[in-house]
Design a protein around this motif. Sequence first.
Motif, short mmCIF file in Angstrom:
data_model
loop_
_atom_site.label_atom_id
_atom_site.label_comp_id
_atom_site.label_asym_id
_atom_site.label_seq_id
_atom_site.Cartn_x
_atom_site.Cartn_y
_atom_site.Cartn_z
N THR A 122 5.13 -26.29 -1.60
CA THR A 122 5.69 -26.41 -0.25
C THR A 122 6.95 -27.28 -0.31
OG1 THR A 122 4.26 -28.31 0.17
CG2 THR A 122 3.46 -26.16 0.91
N PRO A 123 7.87 -27.21 0.63
CA PRO A 123 7.86 -26.34 1.80
C PRO A 123 7.97 -24.84 1.44
CG PRO A 123 9.45 -28.13 2.06
CD PRO A 123 9.00 -28.15 0.65
N GLU A 148 3.58 -31.08 7.28
CA GLU A 148 4.21 -30.06 6.45
C GLU A 148 4.94 -29.08 7.36
OE1 GLU A 148 5.95 -28.73 3.96
OE2 GLU A 148 4.41 -29.62 2.68
N ARG A 149 5.95 -28.41 6.82
CA ARG A 149 6.59 -27.34 7.58
C ARG A 149 5.57 -26.23 7.76
NH1 ARG A 149 12.31 -26.78 8.02
NH2 ARG A 149 13.32 -28.66 7.23
#
Lengths: 306, 249
Positions: A58-59, B209-210
Amino acid sequence: MDERLKVKLGNWELDNPIIPASGTYGFGYEFCEFYDINILGSIATKGTTLEPRFGNPTPRIAECTSGMINSVGLQNPGLDEVINVEFKKLAEVFHKKVVANVSGFSIEEYVECAKRMDACDIVGIIEVNISCPNVKHGGMSFGTDPKAAYEVTKAVKDVVKNKPVYIKLSPNVTDIVAIAKACEEAGADGISMINTLLGSRFDLKTGKPIIANVMGGFSGPAILPVALRMVYQVYKAVNIPIIGIGGISKAEDVIEMMYAGATAVQIGAENCRNPYVCKEIIERLPQLMDELKINTLQEIIGRAHV
Amino acid sequence: MKSIQNYEVLSNEYLALDIYKMVLKGDSSWITNPGQFVNITIENAYLKRPISICDWDENSITIIYKVVGFGTKQLSQKKVGDVIECLVGLGNGYDIENINEPVLVVGGGVGVPPIYGLAKSLVKKGVDVTAILAFNGQENAFYLKEFEDLGVKLHVCTMDGSLGTKGFASDVMKNENLCDMLYMVCGNVPMMQSVFKASNHNGLLSFEERMGCGFGACMGCSCKTLTGYKRICKEGPVMKSEEILWTKD
């Protein structure tokens, strides 16, 4: 249920052409909190690989104008778990057949996944994903060359005895028609198209990529015209049904996609943005059909070509 | 229960540098734990913005957010009476049902808001609460008075020493002998990591988090844990210290 929404995808009659796209709907049950998912035509289940996968760092998500980039990278619990756990959980809440999306890193892996899916009662169609932009060595590399697409399709068709095999195509190619024709020639029963477009975003403050993997798959309303154009081109060139995917966010888009040549459609990114979108589209379609003087959806498939 | 709800803006005020507090009139019956979040629809933005709940009562929810880009900028311009759409019922939050022992709550920057709701819930249960609020500097600090009003033991620290003690939350833990308490923290990863390392006890940590969907469908916010892959939006955002992959050294 409105009889006018029924469509025939090969020998499979769907109550309506609305299918949530693989990767945006999990294994369905996340959406049970929002509405009765049995109103759907079907569900394309999360892309499944032979072994469990965590996917990419992530992202994994970046917002765009009228869309988003994802680089999930085929996170899934692996074929055994999908068949023995996820499908069973889904069957408790969803009483129709699903479009089982499979992916692989070698022809052998595609073959194994497809063979096992062929034996599952819940599976209506096996959708072979040769277009995932988020995995190296495999995924999209099978979908960007007509010869490789032919080979995967042929190998899968040789072992799958019961279910129709649809090949999910990538738009990240010079000539999607050549790929679609290769799949048809290899015996594909249908085409799902399109997967996401490769894209990137960069952070204005740091200058660094927003997506950890730099690139990901761009989807959302912005890609609808690309999908419509490609479905139109492929419909002209092949004689197998097409499931139209790419940027559909409302009932009007469904009608357009069917005009272009799709028999059914898949809704992807919009499920993430609005969990009710499939329900809203199914409810809106009869009214829109009245406005457009459309009797049945079946009769508008490929209208743009008449 | 997850659903999309409309909320009316009752107030939207500036608290500190880039930090705003918004009180929204509407349903709060979906809140089961402090630390849950809403996903807010933003005009002309494709994705919603996940923001944690700071406080709530029967008819309203309070969020405190930092302006970091296009979406939160628009939120900051909302006027009293405007209506905003939220996807609600998201995240696990801090499970405090069986907590009776004294708790150290730690909030860093924009991680302070969910810690306020947590501290308030703990106090309501009769739990003895010690709080550390960590900010970059005085201009970034907010909600000190609100924490004081809860009657918790309050410690404040800043990176530049302009308010409270100079240093990290973990420095306060060491200096004040708070390393043996059950802790519950929300903040950026380096801050939470330093708390995790300084503590001799287990704890609960809330991650960011995105996100794509915010409700577990897209796998956009997955993380690896000792107990398998978790979605920050669904199995999280609160994780147990025993399940995260960090080490003490």
